[in-house]
Scaffold this active site. Structure first.
Site, short mmCIF file in Angstrom:
data_model
loop_
_atom_site.label_atom_id
_atom_site.label_comp_id
_atom_site.label_asym_id
_atom_site.label_seq_id
_atom_site.Cartn_x
_atom_site.Cartn_y
_atom_site.Cartn_z
N ASP A 97 -5.06 -7.52 11.13
CA ASP A 97 -4.48 -6.49 11.99
C ASP A 97 -5.05 -5.11 11.77
OD1 ASP A 97 -3.19 -6.14 9.45
OD2 ASP A 97 -1.73 -4.87 10.48
N ASP A 139 -5.21 -12.47 6.86
CA ASP A 139 -4.80 -11.26 6.16
C ASP A 139 -3.30 -11.34 5.92
OD1 ASP A 139 -5.02 -8.55 5.15
OD2 ASP A 139 -4.03 -7.94 7.00
N ASP A 198 -9.82 -4.70 8.59
CA ASP A 198 -10.15 -6.08 8.92
C ASP A 198 -11.22 -6.17 10.01
OD1 ASP A 198 -8.20 -7.17 7.16
OD2 ASP A 198 -6.65 -6.78 8.65
#
Length: 798
Positions: A662, A478, A666
């Protein structure tokens, strides 16, 4: 119709491609990369996770789960309940997912029906019982004390007689102490060890016996109780042929290992409990002309829900009144709040930073947060694990050892060896085949690994992590919060110092992340008569002038002009990720300030280190992840949370996948990946979905995490291999009558000690990186060994 990929509602007009409609460009791009396979995978996923049409889902906490066999037992209990259609449970997270028929059983009736055999079931919103940490600590301390005294007395008075080193006459004046007082004291101390310190073991064995399910506790009890019972009989016969130390040592070693493992698991489940409380919010609903506070379950279609500034939006809906700045980072992973006004949609789980909103729930009450939570629960509530396989081995091992002991005793009787010789041979068989090495191989090793990880700033959320291979083919990253810090910073000021100082004075009164960054430019000015325009900016009086700071939309609303040269320069400086805030007074913009999310130090070095061994995929909700593309092999931009899970599922078709993220958005992707790592300042939801949490700014700790898993897995295999080899050699010797109970006890103790020593060895040596956080002298051989499975795929696709 919903989005063909992630199932979210479609915009008007939808984003279309290949005859399919999607909710956003990100979903469309995922479809373009993976084709029809990703849509087929989603259909399979829905069939696997959604309950049958006639059933409903209930998620419960199961207190009292103490080993992986509890998974099988709780599922067995659940399926006996009339109306329960399916059940899956997880020892690692102490949770259960029940699919039930609401016409035959109510959700509220499930907890008492499942609360048997020492388990206590509770719905996810119910408070947890008071932890028994004090009692567990008392057992640990009293056990260590009692076991130390037992071993000391045994070494001084019992072993010399058993070994033939001393005779009764050699004790002289201490004869009475050695042959009368010491055995009674040993009996007293061992009784405390077995029935107080070892009570959880005996309870687990009794549960397994009642349920007809042999488990590791039953194996332990079969070694502890015969040694204790035989010693008690010998004590009443005034013999010092005692083996109290065998029972005491077993209880103590197992208790220490379980105490360490239990502490790690409790920390994880407490955090997950706090998250589940957040997943069941209350809503302020308009009923009968007045607003009432009610549970989310009571919200009905087309209800009007009022959301105040600072509150979380409880359900998805359309704004019918008000305007505000909404922080959707919980749902989208991006840190920039967006302006939402009448007629626009807001997502459940978003946070209202500015303004007040009234929303209509629409024809169906839905919450994006609830959807993410559902995916997470379905992923987390079903796992077996290596410890479960060991327990399944124990189910056959226990009856086999019992039968063998009986056969050994019977065989010696048939050959005329005598009752005492037959009893000692049978007892030696039971003692030497003690499964203590099996019971310690995994818990002690994982406890040592968890401790080593904590010293490196790495938090392991569950011991099951070390049963997963660290060798990965693809690492999905990410962007926001992982490669970047998720915090805004000023990157360019277009204008004078006076302009910047006035902007800082205005923005000091606004809660927006961009405002906080601009406010740091100057601390000497003050502002009054502040007027906040949610999602657009702010206006305030500074030095007798009305100063506006905000977006182009704010200046349009105010009727103020933005000179074309200034707008052109701002757009030229903007790199696709920066946010432009215009600053002006007297009806015209005098300058602009550009802010953007800051990249983490040394992120490029870490990514390159990983890239040498596996394929790197950037998976982000941001539309333009510029500056990162050249460092990765593949980019999926503008991807919503549900589509992230679909991408991970498709990447898994190419090999093992590690996901690093994080945000709570996610969490489903972290749970879907073979290895999930929550990094930076992860939300609680992301932390619970991940296998590893690495708080802080040192992205290079990710590399250490891979090495940690690899070393720990190898050590677990070593311990289990030793346990198997030991039993394969020692049991035949005991069955042949070549081992006395004393030698069997020593062999068992040595075996356990070897496992403990191997488990306690340092997991990682010297710190891999320098304190400033840059990669320094990394052991490529070690990292390559941990990630080499992905090298072939990486080299073949670059």
């Amino acid at each position: 119709m919903p989005c063909k990929l992630c199932g979210l509602p479609l915009p008007k007009p939808p984003v279309s491609d290949g005859g399919h409609d999607f909710c956003c460009i990100g979903c469309r791009e995922v479809y373009r990369v993976f084709g029809e396979d990703v849509l087929a995978a989603r259909k399979v996923s829905l069939r696997e996770t959604l309950p049958p049409p006639e059933g409903r889902e209930a998620f419960l906490w199961i207190d009292g789960m103490h080993c992986a066999s509890c998974e099988f037992l709780t599922e067995k209990l659940a399926l006996k309940i009339p109306g329960v259609l399916a059940a899956a449970s997880s020892y690692a997270t102490a949770t259960a997912r029940i699919v039930y028929d609401p016409t035959r059983v109510k959700e509220a009736d499930l907890p008492p029906l499942l609360s048997h055999y020492g388990y206590r079931a509770r719905l996810r919103g119910e408070p947890a019982p008071e932890p028994e940490e004090g009692l567990d600590l008392l057992r640990l301390v009293s056990g260590i004390t009692a076991a130390s005294l037992v071993m000391m007395l045994t070494v001084i008075f019992i072993y010399p007689i058993h070994g033939g080193w001393l005779t009764a006459e050699d004790y002289g004046a201490m004869h009475r102490l050695a042959f009368e007082a010491a055995p009674i004291f040993l009996f007293f101390l061992t009784t405390i060890l077995v029935f107080f310190v070892g009570w959880p073991i005996l309870r687990g064995a009794w549960i397994g016996l009642r349920a007809g399910l042999p488990n590791m506790d039953m194996l332990l009890a079969l070694a502890i109780l015969p040694a204790y019972g035989y010693s008690v009989i010998q004590l009443f016969n005034r013999s010092i042929d005692l083996y109290f130390e065998v029972a005491g040592t077993l209880v103590m070693v197992v208790t220490i290992g379980r105490y360490l493992e239990h502490g790690a698991r409790v920390r994880a489940t407490e955090a997950l409990g706090a998250i589940m409380q957040a997943w069941s919010p209350r809503a302020c609903v308009l009923r009968g002309g007045q607003y009432l506070d009610c549970p989310l379950d009571d919200v009905r279609p087309h209800d009007r829900v009022f959301v105040r500034q600072g509150e979380t939006v409880p359900v998805d809906g359309a704004i019918v009144a008000g305007r505000g700045a909404v922080d959707e980072s919980l749902m989208t992973g991006e840190p920039f709040p967006v302006a939402r006004g009448e007629g626009e949609k807001v997502l459940g789980g978003s946070r209202l930073l500015e303004g007040n909103l009234e929303i209509d729930t629409g024809p169906q009450v839905e919450s994006r947060m609830a959807s993410l939570a559902r995916i997470l629960w379905n992923t987390q509530s079903a796992s077996s694990g290596l410890q479960g396989r060991v327990d399944r081995l124990a189910r056959g091992f226990v009856p086999a050892v019992l039968v063998l002991a009986v056969l050994v005793g019977t065989g010696f009787l048939l050959v005329g060896a005598g009752a005492e010789k037959a009893l000692l041979a049978a007892l030696a068989t039971l003692i030497v085949s003690c499964p203590c090495t099996f019971g310690l191989a995994i818990p002690l090793t994982t406890a040592a690994a968890i401790g080593a990880a904590l010293r490196r700033g790495i938090v392991v959320t569950g011991a099951g992590l070390f049963e997963k291979s660290p060798r990965v083919d693809v690492v999905a990253l990410d962007k926001t919060g992982t490669l970047s810090s998720g915090q805004m910073a000023v990157v360019e000021v277009i204008g004078s110092a006076e302009m910047a100082a006035r902007a800082a004075a205005v923005e000091r009164h606004a809660p927006h992340p961009v405002a906080r960054a601009i406010a740091q430019l100057d601390a000497g000015r003050s502002a009054g008569e502040v007027e906040i325009h949610p999602g657009r900016g702010a206006v305030a009086s500074v030095g007798g002038k009305r100063v506006a700071v905000g977006s182009r939309a704010l200046f349009t609303t105010l009727g103020w002009a933005v000179p074309a040269p200034l707008a052109a320069r701002a757009e030229q400086s903007r790199d696709g990720e920066s946010v432009v805030s215009y600053v002006g007074w007297d009806g015209i913009a005098e300058g602009a300030i550009l802010t953007r999310d800051r990249s983490r130090p040394a992120w490029d070095r870490v990514v390159e280190s990983l890239r040498r061994h596996c394929r790197i995929v950037l998976l982000t909700g941001a539309e333009h992840p510029n500056g990162y593309r050249q460092h990765v092999d593949e980019v999926h931009a503008g991807v919503p949370p549900e589509a992230k899970t679909a991408v991970i599922r498709q990447l898994k078709a190419k090999g093992r996948v590690a996901m690093i993220g994080d945000g709570s958005n996610d969490a489903p992707a972290l749970a879907e990946a073979d290895l999930g790592i929550a990094f930076g300042a992860p939300t609680a939801l992301a932390a619970e979905a991940a296998d590893i949490v690495i708080p802080g700014k040192r992205l290079e700790r990710v590399l250490e995490a891979f090495l940690l898993i690899d070393v720990t897995r190898r050590r677990i295999r070593q311990n289990l291999g030793w346990a198997l080899a030991y039993n394969a050699i020692a049991i035949p010797l005991a069955a042949a009558g070549l081992l006395s109970p004393l030698i069997a006890a020593v062999a068992m103790s040595v075996s356990s000690i070897l496992v403990v020593i191997n488990a306690a060895r340092p997991i990682l040596g010297k710190d891999l990186f320098e304190d400033e956080g840059e990669v320094a002298g990394q052991p490529e051989a070690g990292l390559g060994a941990a990630l080499s499975a992905g090298q072939a795929v990486s080299n073949g696709t670059k």
